[in-house]
Motif scaffolding. Structure first.
Motif, PDB file in Angstrom:
ATOM      1  N   LEU B 134       7.486  -4.608   0.257  1.00  0.00           N
ATOM      2  CA  LEU B 134       6.275  -3.861   0.604  1.00  0.00           C
ATOM      3  C   LEU B 134       6.533  -2.359   0.498  1.00  0.00           C
ATOM      4  CD1 LEU B 134       5.256  -5.968   3.736  1.00  0.00           C
ATOM      5  CD2 LEU B 134       4.637  -6.311   1.334  1.00  0.00           C
ATOM      6  N   LEU B 135       7.791  -2.002   0.716  1.00  0.00           N
ATOM      7  CA  LEU B 135       8.192  -0.604   0.581  1.00  0.00           C
ATOM      8  C   LEU B 135       9.328  -0.531  -0.428  1.00  0.00           C
ATOM      9  CD1 LEU B 135       8.376   0.486   4.348  1.00  0.00           C
ATOM     10  CD2 LEU B 135       6.493   0.826   2.738  1.00  0.00           C
ATOM     11  N   ALA B 136       9.383   0.563  -1.152  1.00  0.00           N
ATOM     12  CA  ALA B 136      10.462   0.769  -2.118  1.00  0.00           C
ATOM     13  C   ALA B 136      11.269   1.988  -1.673  1.00  0.00           C
ATOM     14  CB  ALA B 136       9.878   0.990  -3.508  1.00  0.00           C
ATOM     15  N   VAL B 137      12.550   1.792  -1.496  1.00  0.00           N
ATOM     16  CA  VAL B 137      13.405   2.888  -1.062  1.00  0.00           C
ATOM     17  C   VAL B 137      14.208   3.401  -2.243  1.00  0.00           C
ATOM     18  CG1 VAL B 137      15.265   3.563   0.481  1.00  0.00           C
ATOM     19  CG2 VAL B 137      13.588   1.892   1.234  1.00  0.00           C
ATOM     20  N   GLU B 146       2.606  -1.789  -4.672  1.00  0.00           N
ATOM     21  CA  GLU B 146       1.248  -2.351  -4.774  1.00  0.00           C
ATOM     22  C   GLU B 146       1.079  -3.458  -3.757  1.00  0.00           C
ATOM     23  OE1 GLU B 146      -0.191  -3.646  -8.499  1.00  0.00           O
ATOM     24  OE2 GLU B 146       0.407  -1.806  -9.562  1.00  0.00           O
ATOM     25  N   ARG B 147       2.107  -4.281  -3.699  1.00  0.00           N
ATOM     26  CA  ARG B 147       2.064  -5.402  -2.769  1.00  0.00           C
ATOM     27  C   ARG B 147       1.957  -4.901  -1.334  1.00  0.00           C
ATOM     28  NH1 ARG B 147       6.828  -9.804  -2.730  1.00  0.00           N
ATOM     29  NH2 ARG B 147       6.013 -11.016  -0.961  1.00  0.00           N
ATOM     30  N   GLY B 148       2.687  -3.819  -1.061  1.00  0.00           N
ATOM     31  CA  GLY B 148       2.639  -3.237   0.272  1.00  0.00           C
ATOM     32  C   GLY B 148       1.265  -2.693   0.593  1.00  0.00           C
ATOM     33  N   THR B 149       0.657  -2.054  -0.382  1.00  0.00           N
ATOM     34  CA  THR B 149      -0.681  -1.503  -0.166  1.00  0.00           C
ATOM     35  C   THR B 149      -1.657  -2.607   0.235  1.00  0.00           C
ATOM     36  OG1 THR B 149      -0.205   0.154  -1.863  1.00  0.00           O
ATOM     37  CG2 THR B 149      -2.506  -0.130  -1.214  1.00  0.00           C
ATOM     38  N   ALA B 150      -1.593  -3.698  -0.512  1.00  0.00           N
ATOM     39  CA  ALA B 150      -2.473  -4.824  -0.206  1.00  0.00           C
ATOM     40  C   ALA B 150      -2.190  -5.372   1.190  1.00  0.00           C
ATOM     41  CB  ALA B 150      -2.284  -5.927  -1.254  1.00  0.00           C
ATOM     42  N   PHE B 151      -0.912  -5.499   1.484  1.00  0.00           N
ATOM     43  CA  PHE B 151      -0.516  -6.058   2.767  1.00  0.00           C
ATOM     44  C   PHE B 151      -1.038  -5.234   3.936  1.00  0.00           C
ATOM     45  CE2 PHE B 151       2.341  -6.017   6.377  1.00  0.00           C
ATOM     46  CZ  PHE B 151       2.446  -7.366   6.683  1.00  0.00           C
ATOM     47  N   CYS B 153      -3.446  -2.984   3.967  1.00  0.00           N
ATOM     48  CA  CYS B 153      -4.904  -2.987   4.031  1.00  0.00           C
ATOM     49  C   CYS B 153      -5.372  -4.241   4.758  1.00  0.00           C
ATOM     50  CB  CYS B 153      -5.494  -2.948   2.615  1.00  0.00           C
ATOM     51  SG  CYS B 153      -5.391  -1.324   1.857  1.00  0.00           S
ATOM     52  N   ASP B 154      -4.734  -5.342   4.394  1.00  0.00           N
ATOM     53  CA  ASP B 154      -5.064  -6.622   5.013  1.00  0.00           C
ATOM     54  C   ASP B 154      -4.768  -6.583   6.511  1.00  0.00           C
ATOM     55  OD1 ASP B 154      -5.980  -9.274   4.703  1.00  0.00           O
ATOM     56  OD2 ASP B 154      -3.930  -9.992   5.021  1.00  0.00           O
ATOM     57  N   PHE B 155      -3.794  -5.799   6.875  1.00  0.00           N
ATOM     58  CA  PHE B 155      -3.396  -5.707   8.287  1.00  0.00           C
ATOM     59  C   PHE B 155      -4.341  -4.786   9.072  1.00  0.00           C
ATOM     60  CE2 PHE B 155      -0.346  -4.153  11.653  1.00  0.00           C
ATOM     61  CZ  PHE B 155      -0.263  -5.373  12.319  1.00  0.00           C
ATOM     62  N   GLY B 156      -5.261  -4.160   8.345  1.00  0.00           N
ATOM     63  CA  GLY B 156      -6.255  -3.336   9.039  1.00  0.00           C
ATOM     64  C   GLY B 156      -5.986  -1.848   8.983  1.00  0.00           C
ATOM     65  N   ILE B 157      -5.212  -1.435   8.010  1.00  0.00           N
ATOM     66  CA  ILE B 157      -4.899  -0.010   7.903  1.00  0.00           C
ATOM     67  C   ILE B 157      -5.548   0.566   6.649  1.00  0.00           C
ATOM     68  CG2 ILE B 157      -3.025   1.649   7.542  1.00  0.00           C
ATOM     69  CD1 ILE B 157      -1.268  -0.237   9.237  1.00  0.00           C
ATOM     70  N   ASP B 158      -6.196   1.686   6.807  1.00  0.00           N
ATOM     71  CA  ASP B 158      -6.912   2.312   5.698  1.00  0.00           C
ATOM     72  C   ASP B 158      -5.956   3.195   4.899  1.00  0.00           C
ATOM     73  OD1 ASP B 158      -8.594   3.516   3.948  1.00  0.00           O
ATOM     74  OD2 ASP B 158     -10.048   4.187   5.447  1.00  0.00           O
ATOM     75  N   ILE B 159      -5.295   2.564   3.946  1.00  0.00           N
ATOM     76  CA  ILE B 159      -4.298   3.280   3.146  1.00  0.00           C
ATOM     77  C   ILE B 159      -4.940   4.386   2.313  1.00  0.00           C
ATOM     78  CG2 ILE B 159      -2.633   3.053   1.276  1.00  0.00           C
ATOM     79  CD1 ILE B 159      -1.585   1.785   3.701  1.00  0.00           C
ATOM     80  N   GLU B 221       7.104 -11.054  15.014  1.00  0.00           N
ATOM     81  CA  GLU B 221       8.119 -11.841  14.313  1.00  0.00           C
ATOM     82  C   GLU B 221       7.534 -12.478  13.050  1.00  0.00           C
ATOM     83  OE1 GLU B 221      11.120 -11.714  15.130  1.00  0.00           O
ATOM     84  OE2 GLU B 221      10.984 -10.856  17.142  1.00  0.00           O
ATOM     85  N   ARG B 222       6.309 -12.981  13.202  1.00  0.00           N
ATOM     86  CA  ARG B 222       5.671 -13.626  12.053  1.00  0.00           C
ATOM     87  C   ARG B 222       5.453 -12.608  10.928  1.00  0.00           C
ATOM     88  NH1 ARG B 222       1.913 -15.673  14.861  1.00  0.00           N
ATOM     89  NH2 ARG B 222       0.241 -14.231  14.299  1.00  0.00           N
ATOM     90  N   MET B 223       5.086 -11.410  11.351  1.00  0.00           N
ATOM     91  CA  MET B 223       4.836 -10.345  10.378  1.00  0.00           C
ATOM     92  C   MET B 223       6.108 -10.022   9.589  1.00  0.00           C
ATOM     93  SD  MET B 223       3.633  -6.510  11.301  1.00  0.00           S
ATOM     94  CE  MET B 223       2.952  -5.384  10.110  1.00  0.00           C
ATOM     95  N   LEU B 224       7.223 -10.009  10.278  1.00  0.00           N
ATOM     96  CA  LEU B 224       8.475  -9.696   9.594  1.00  0.00           C
ATOM     97  C   LEU B 224       8.857 -10.811   8.623  1.00  0.00           C
ATOM     98  CD1 LEU B 224      10.811  -8.051  12.228  1.00  0.00           C
ATOM     99  CD2 LEU B 224       8.840  -7.152  11.011  1.00  0.00           C
ATOM    100  N   ARG B 225       8.494 -12.049   8.994  1.00  0.00           N
ATOM    101  CA  ARG B 225       8.897 -13.175   8.170  1.00  0.00           C
ATOM    102  C   ARG B 225       8.074 -13.313   6.906  1.00  0.00           C
ATOM    103  NH1 ARG B 225       9.073 -16.155  12.625  1.00  0.00           N
ATOM    104  NH2 ARG B 225       7.206 -17.253  11.964  1.00  0.00           N
ATOM    105  N   ASP B 226       6.760 -13.443   7.097  1.00  0.00           N
ATOM    106  CA  ASP B 226       5.989 -13.698   5.886  1.00  0.00           C
ATOM    107  C   ASP B 226       4.649 -12.983   5.808  1.00  0.00           C
ATOM    108  OD1 ASP B 226       6.246 -16.681   7.507  1.00  0.00           O
ATOM    109  OD2 ASP B 226       4.410 -15.522   7.640  1.00  0.00           O
ATOM    110  N   ASP B 227       3.759 -13.285   6.728  1.00  0.00           N
ATOM    111  CA  ASP B 227       2.408 -12.793   6.547  1.00  0.00           C
ATOM    112  C   ASP B 227       1.882 -12.096   7.803  1.00  0.00           C
ATOM    113  OD1 ASP B 227      -0.152 -14.414   4.572  1.00  0.00           O
ATOM    114  OD2 ASP B 227       0.639 -12.378   4.629  1.00  0.00           O
ATOM    115  N   ALA B 228       0.864 -11.287   7.629  1.00  0.00           N
ATOM    116  CA  ALA B 228       0.274 -10.582   8.775  1.00  0.00           C
ATOM    117  C   ALA B 228      -0.452 -11.571   9.661  1.00  0.00           C
ATOM    118  CB  ALA B 228      -0.706  -9.527   8.287  1.00  0.00           C
ATOM    119  N   GLY B 229      -0.456 -11.312  10.945  1.00  0.00           N
ATOM    120  CA  GLY B 229      -1.080 -12.240  11.882  1.00  0.00           C
ATOM    121  C   GLY B 229      -2.561 -12.035  11.987  1.00  0.00           C
TER     122      GLY B 229
END
Lengths: 229, 229
Positions: B134-137, B146-151, B153-159, B221-229
């Motif tokens: 989701l982030l590139a260092v 791109e994947r992070g942006t989608a993620f 946004c889905d989590f409720g943040i206005d990127i 924990e779920r967020m760290l593993r796979d998907d936003a809650g």
DNA sequence: TTCATAGTTAGACGATAACCAAACTATGCC
DNA sequence: GGCATAGTTTGGTTATCGTCTAACTATGAA
């Protein structure tokens, strides 16, 4: 409340101009004697001694005695990082958005760090040595490989004699301007000395700037690529 | 020489106990009135006023007037990061043979660093975001994929709105307790804000400690593993 | 052993700055 | 307007701390 006390205790150590100059002079990861630091800070030896005592007991510096000299260095990378973050704030607040002068550029490219090469060339050299398998890096430690031993002997450096001395042959040193490691220790010093002996580089008077001659530049590049000149 | 002067100027501002206490009290990203800060530092109002004046003109604080109150806050995230790094040095030096108390453990686990999540949870989150792509260092820089942006946004943040602002969306910030990076910048702030809005975590009164609720813990924990809650 | 250099300790001086009390300014409320 | 609260400014006191010179210790060289 307690957090603020700790905060102030550390910050006040850095908050004196003389001490700050000493710390800044050590930001390249090298070690300097008390006298050198006194000159750097523009104070007399006794004054410098008092400051160094505070910095040492305060945990910001560590001291190692070598003969009648006492070498002072930053305690660890964490301290260096802290100083850098303070410098960062100072830089962003400082109104002087002046472009870096030629002196700064020269310093950034190649300078002496106590007795070895630092700056972009120093970092490039270190990377090349590691990449060619002449040095082996393991965490904080740097070691000389068999291949490296042969290479540096061929380059005119007496590795055997160096290994008898107290000073470590290899040490890595964090470069302030590039934020990456370069080669320090006895080998680092010997390599720089050899550069000067070969006429590859000379040191600017009363400065840390190193100037590479045209043939030196060529030899240096060749050295990084494949074989000693 | 000049580098040391700048260094000392900033550090000396932090180097006074009263001022350090004020700064520490603002590390949670809030704003306090002059009177509150005076009480925090244990000095009278006039004394506090003088300190606040120095901190403001020194660039470490910013002041906003609201009616007859004057709210003081840290100038920006860079100042907060600097204070964290100084605290880190203080913490690692202060032997404090005493075992860390519950408060220290709570701080170590999860705390507010200016306006984003720090501590073990903060570091774990950062690592997970990077691990999931989701982030590139890249060296010092952190970017949103791109994947992070989608993620997010889905989590409720206005990127999109965030990218228009001056503040960088992503920044890494060195964590003093864990010595590793966590997520700062506009995104770091937004994520923490979202945690609070979702009821995942709440802030302890007058402290930097963050408490995660049981459902929050699970969601995190779920967020760290796979998907936003 | 003798001399020179590196560094610390002791003592005294001076400047900086933190502190408070009291007076002053500004804003809000009645 | 009149009073109360929030905050700044001024003046003066105190103490801390950085600085120096001079004397002392320690290590190396001759």
């Amino acid at each position: 409340m307690k957090a603020g006390t700790d905060l102030a205790q550390i910050a006040s150590l850095v908050g004196d101009p003389a001490r700050a100059n000493m710390l800044a002079a050590l930001m390249n990861g090298g070690a300097l004697t008390a006298s050198e630091l006194a000159a750097e800070a523009g104070v007399t030896l006794p004054t410098a001694s008092a400051h160094l005592s505070k910095l040492s007991t305060g945990g910001l510096m560590r001291m190692t005695r070598q003969g009648r000299h006492r070498y002072y260095a930053l305690a660890d990378h964490q301290v260096a990082g802290m100083l850098e973050s303070i410098m960062g704030v100072a830089a962003s607040l400082g109104p002087k958005k002046v472009l870096p002068g030629p002196r700064d550029n020269a310093m950034r490219e190649a300078r002496v760090c106590y007795d070895h090469l630092a700056g972009e060339r120093g970092v490039a050299m270190f990377d090349a040595f590691v990449g060619r398998g002449l040095l082996a890096v393991s965490g904080e430690d740097v070691g000389l490989t068999e291949r490296g031993t042969a290479f540096f002997c061929d380059f005119g450096i007496d590795i055997a004699a160096m290994q008898g001395r107290r000073r470590p042959v290899c040490r890595s040193c964090l470069d302030w301007s590039v934020r990456r490691s370069h080669l320090a220790g006895g080998l680092g010093a010997a390599v720089l000395e050899r550069f000067v002996a070969l006429g590859w580089a000379r040191r600017e008077k009363n400065s840390r700037v190193m100037h590479f001659t045209p043939p030196g530049r060529a030899g240096f590049e060749r050295m990084l690529r494949d074989d000693a000149g």
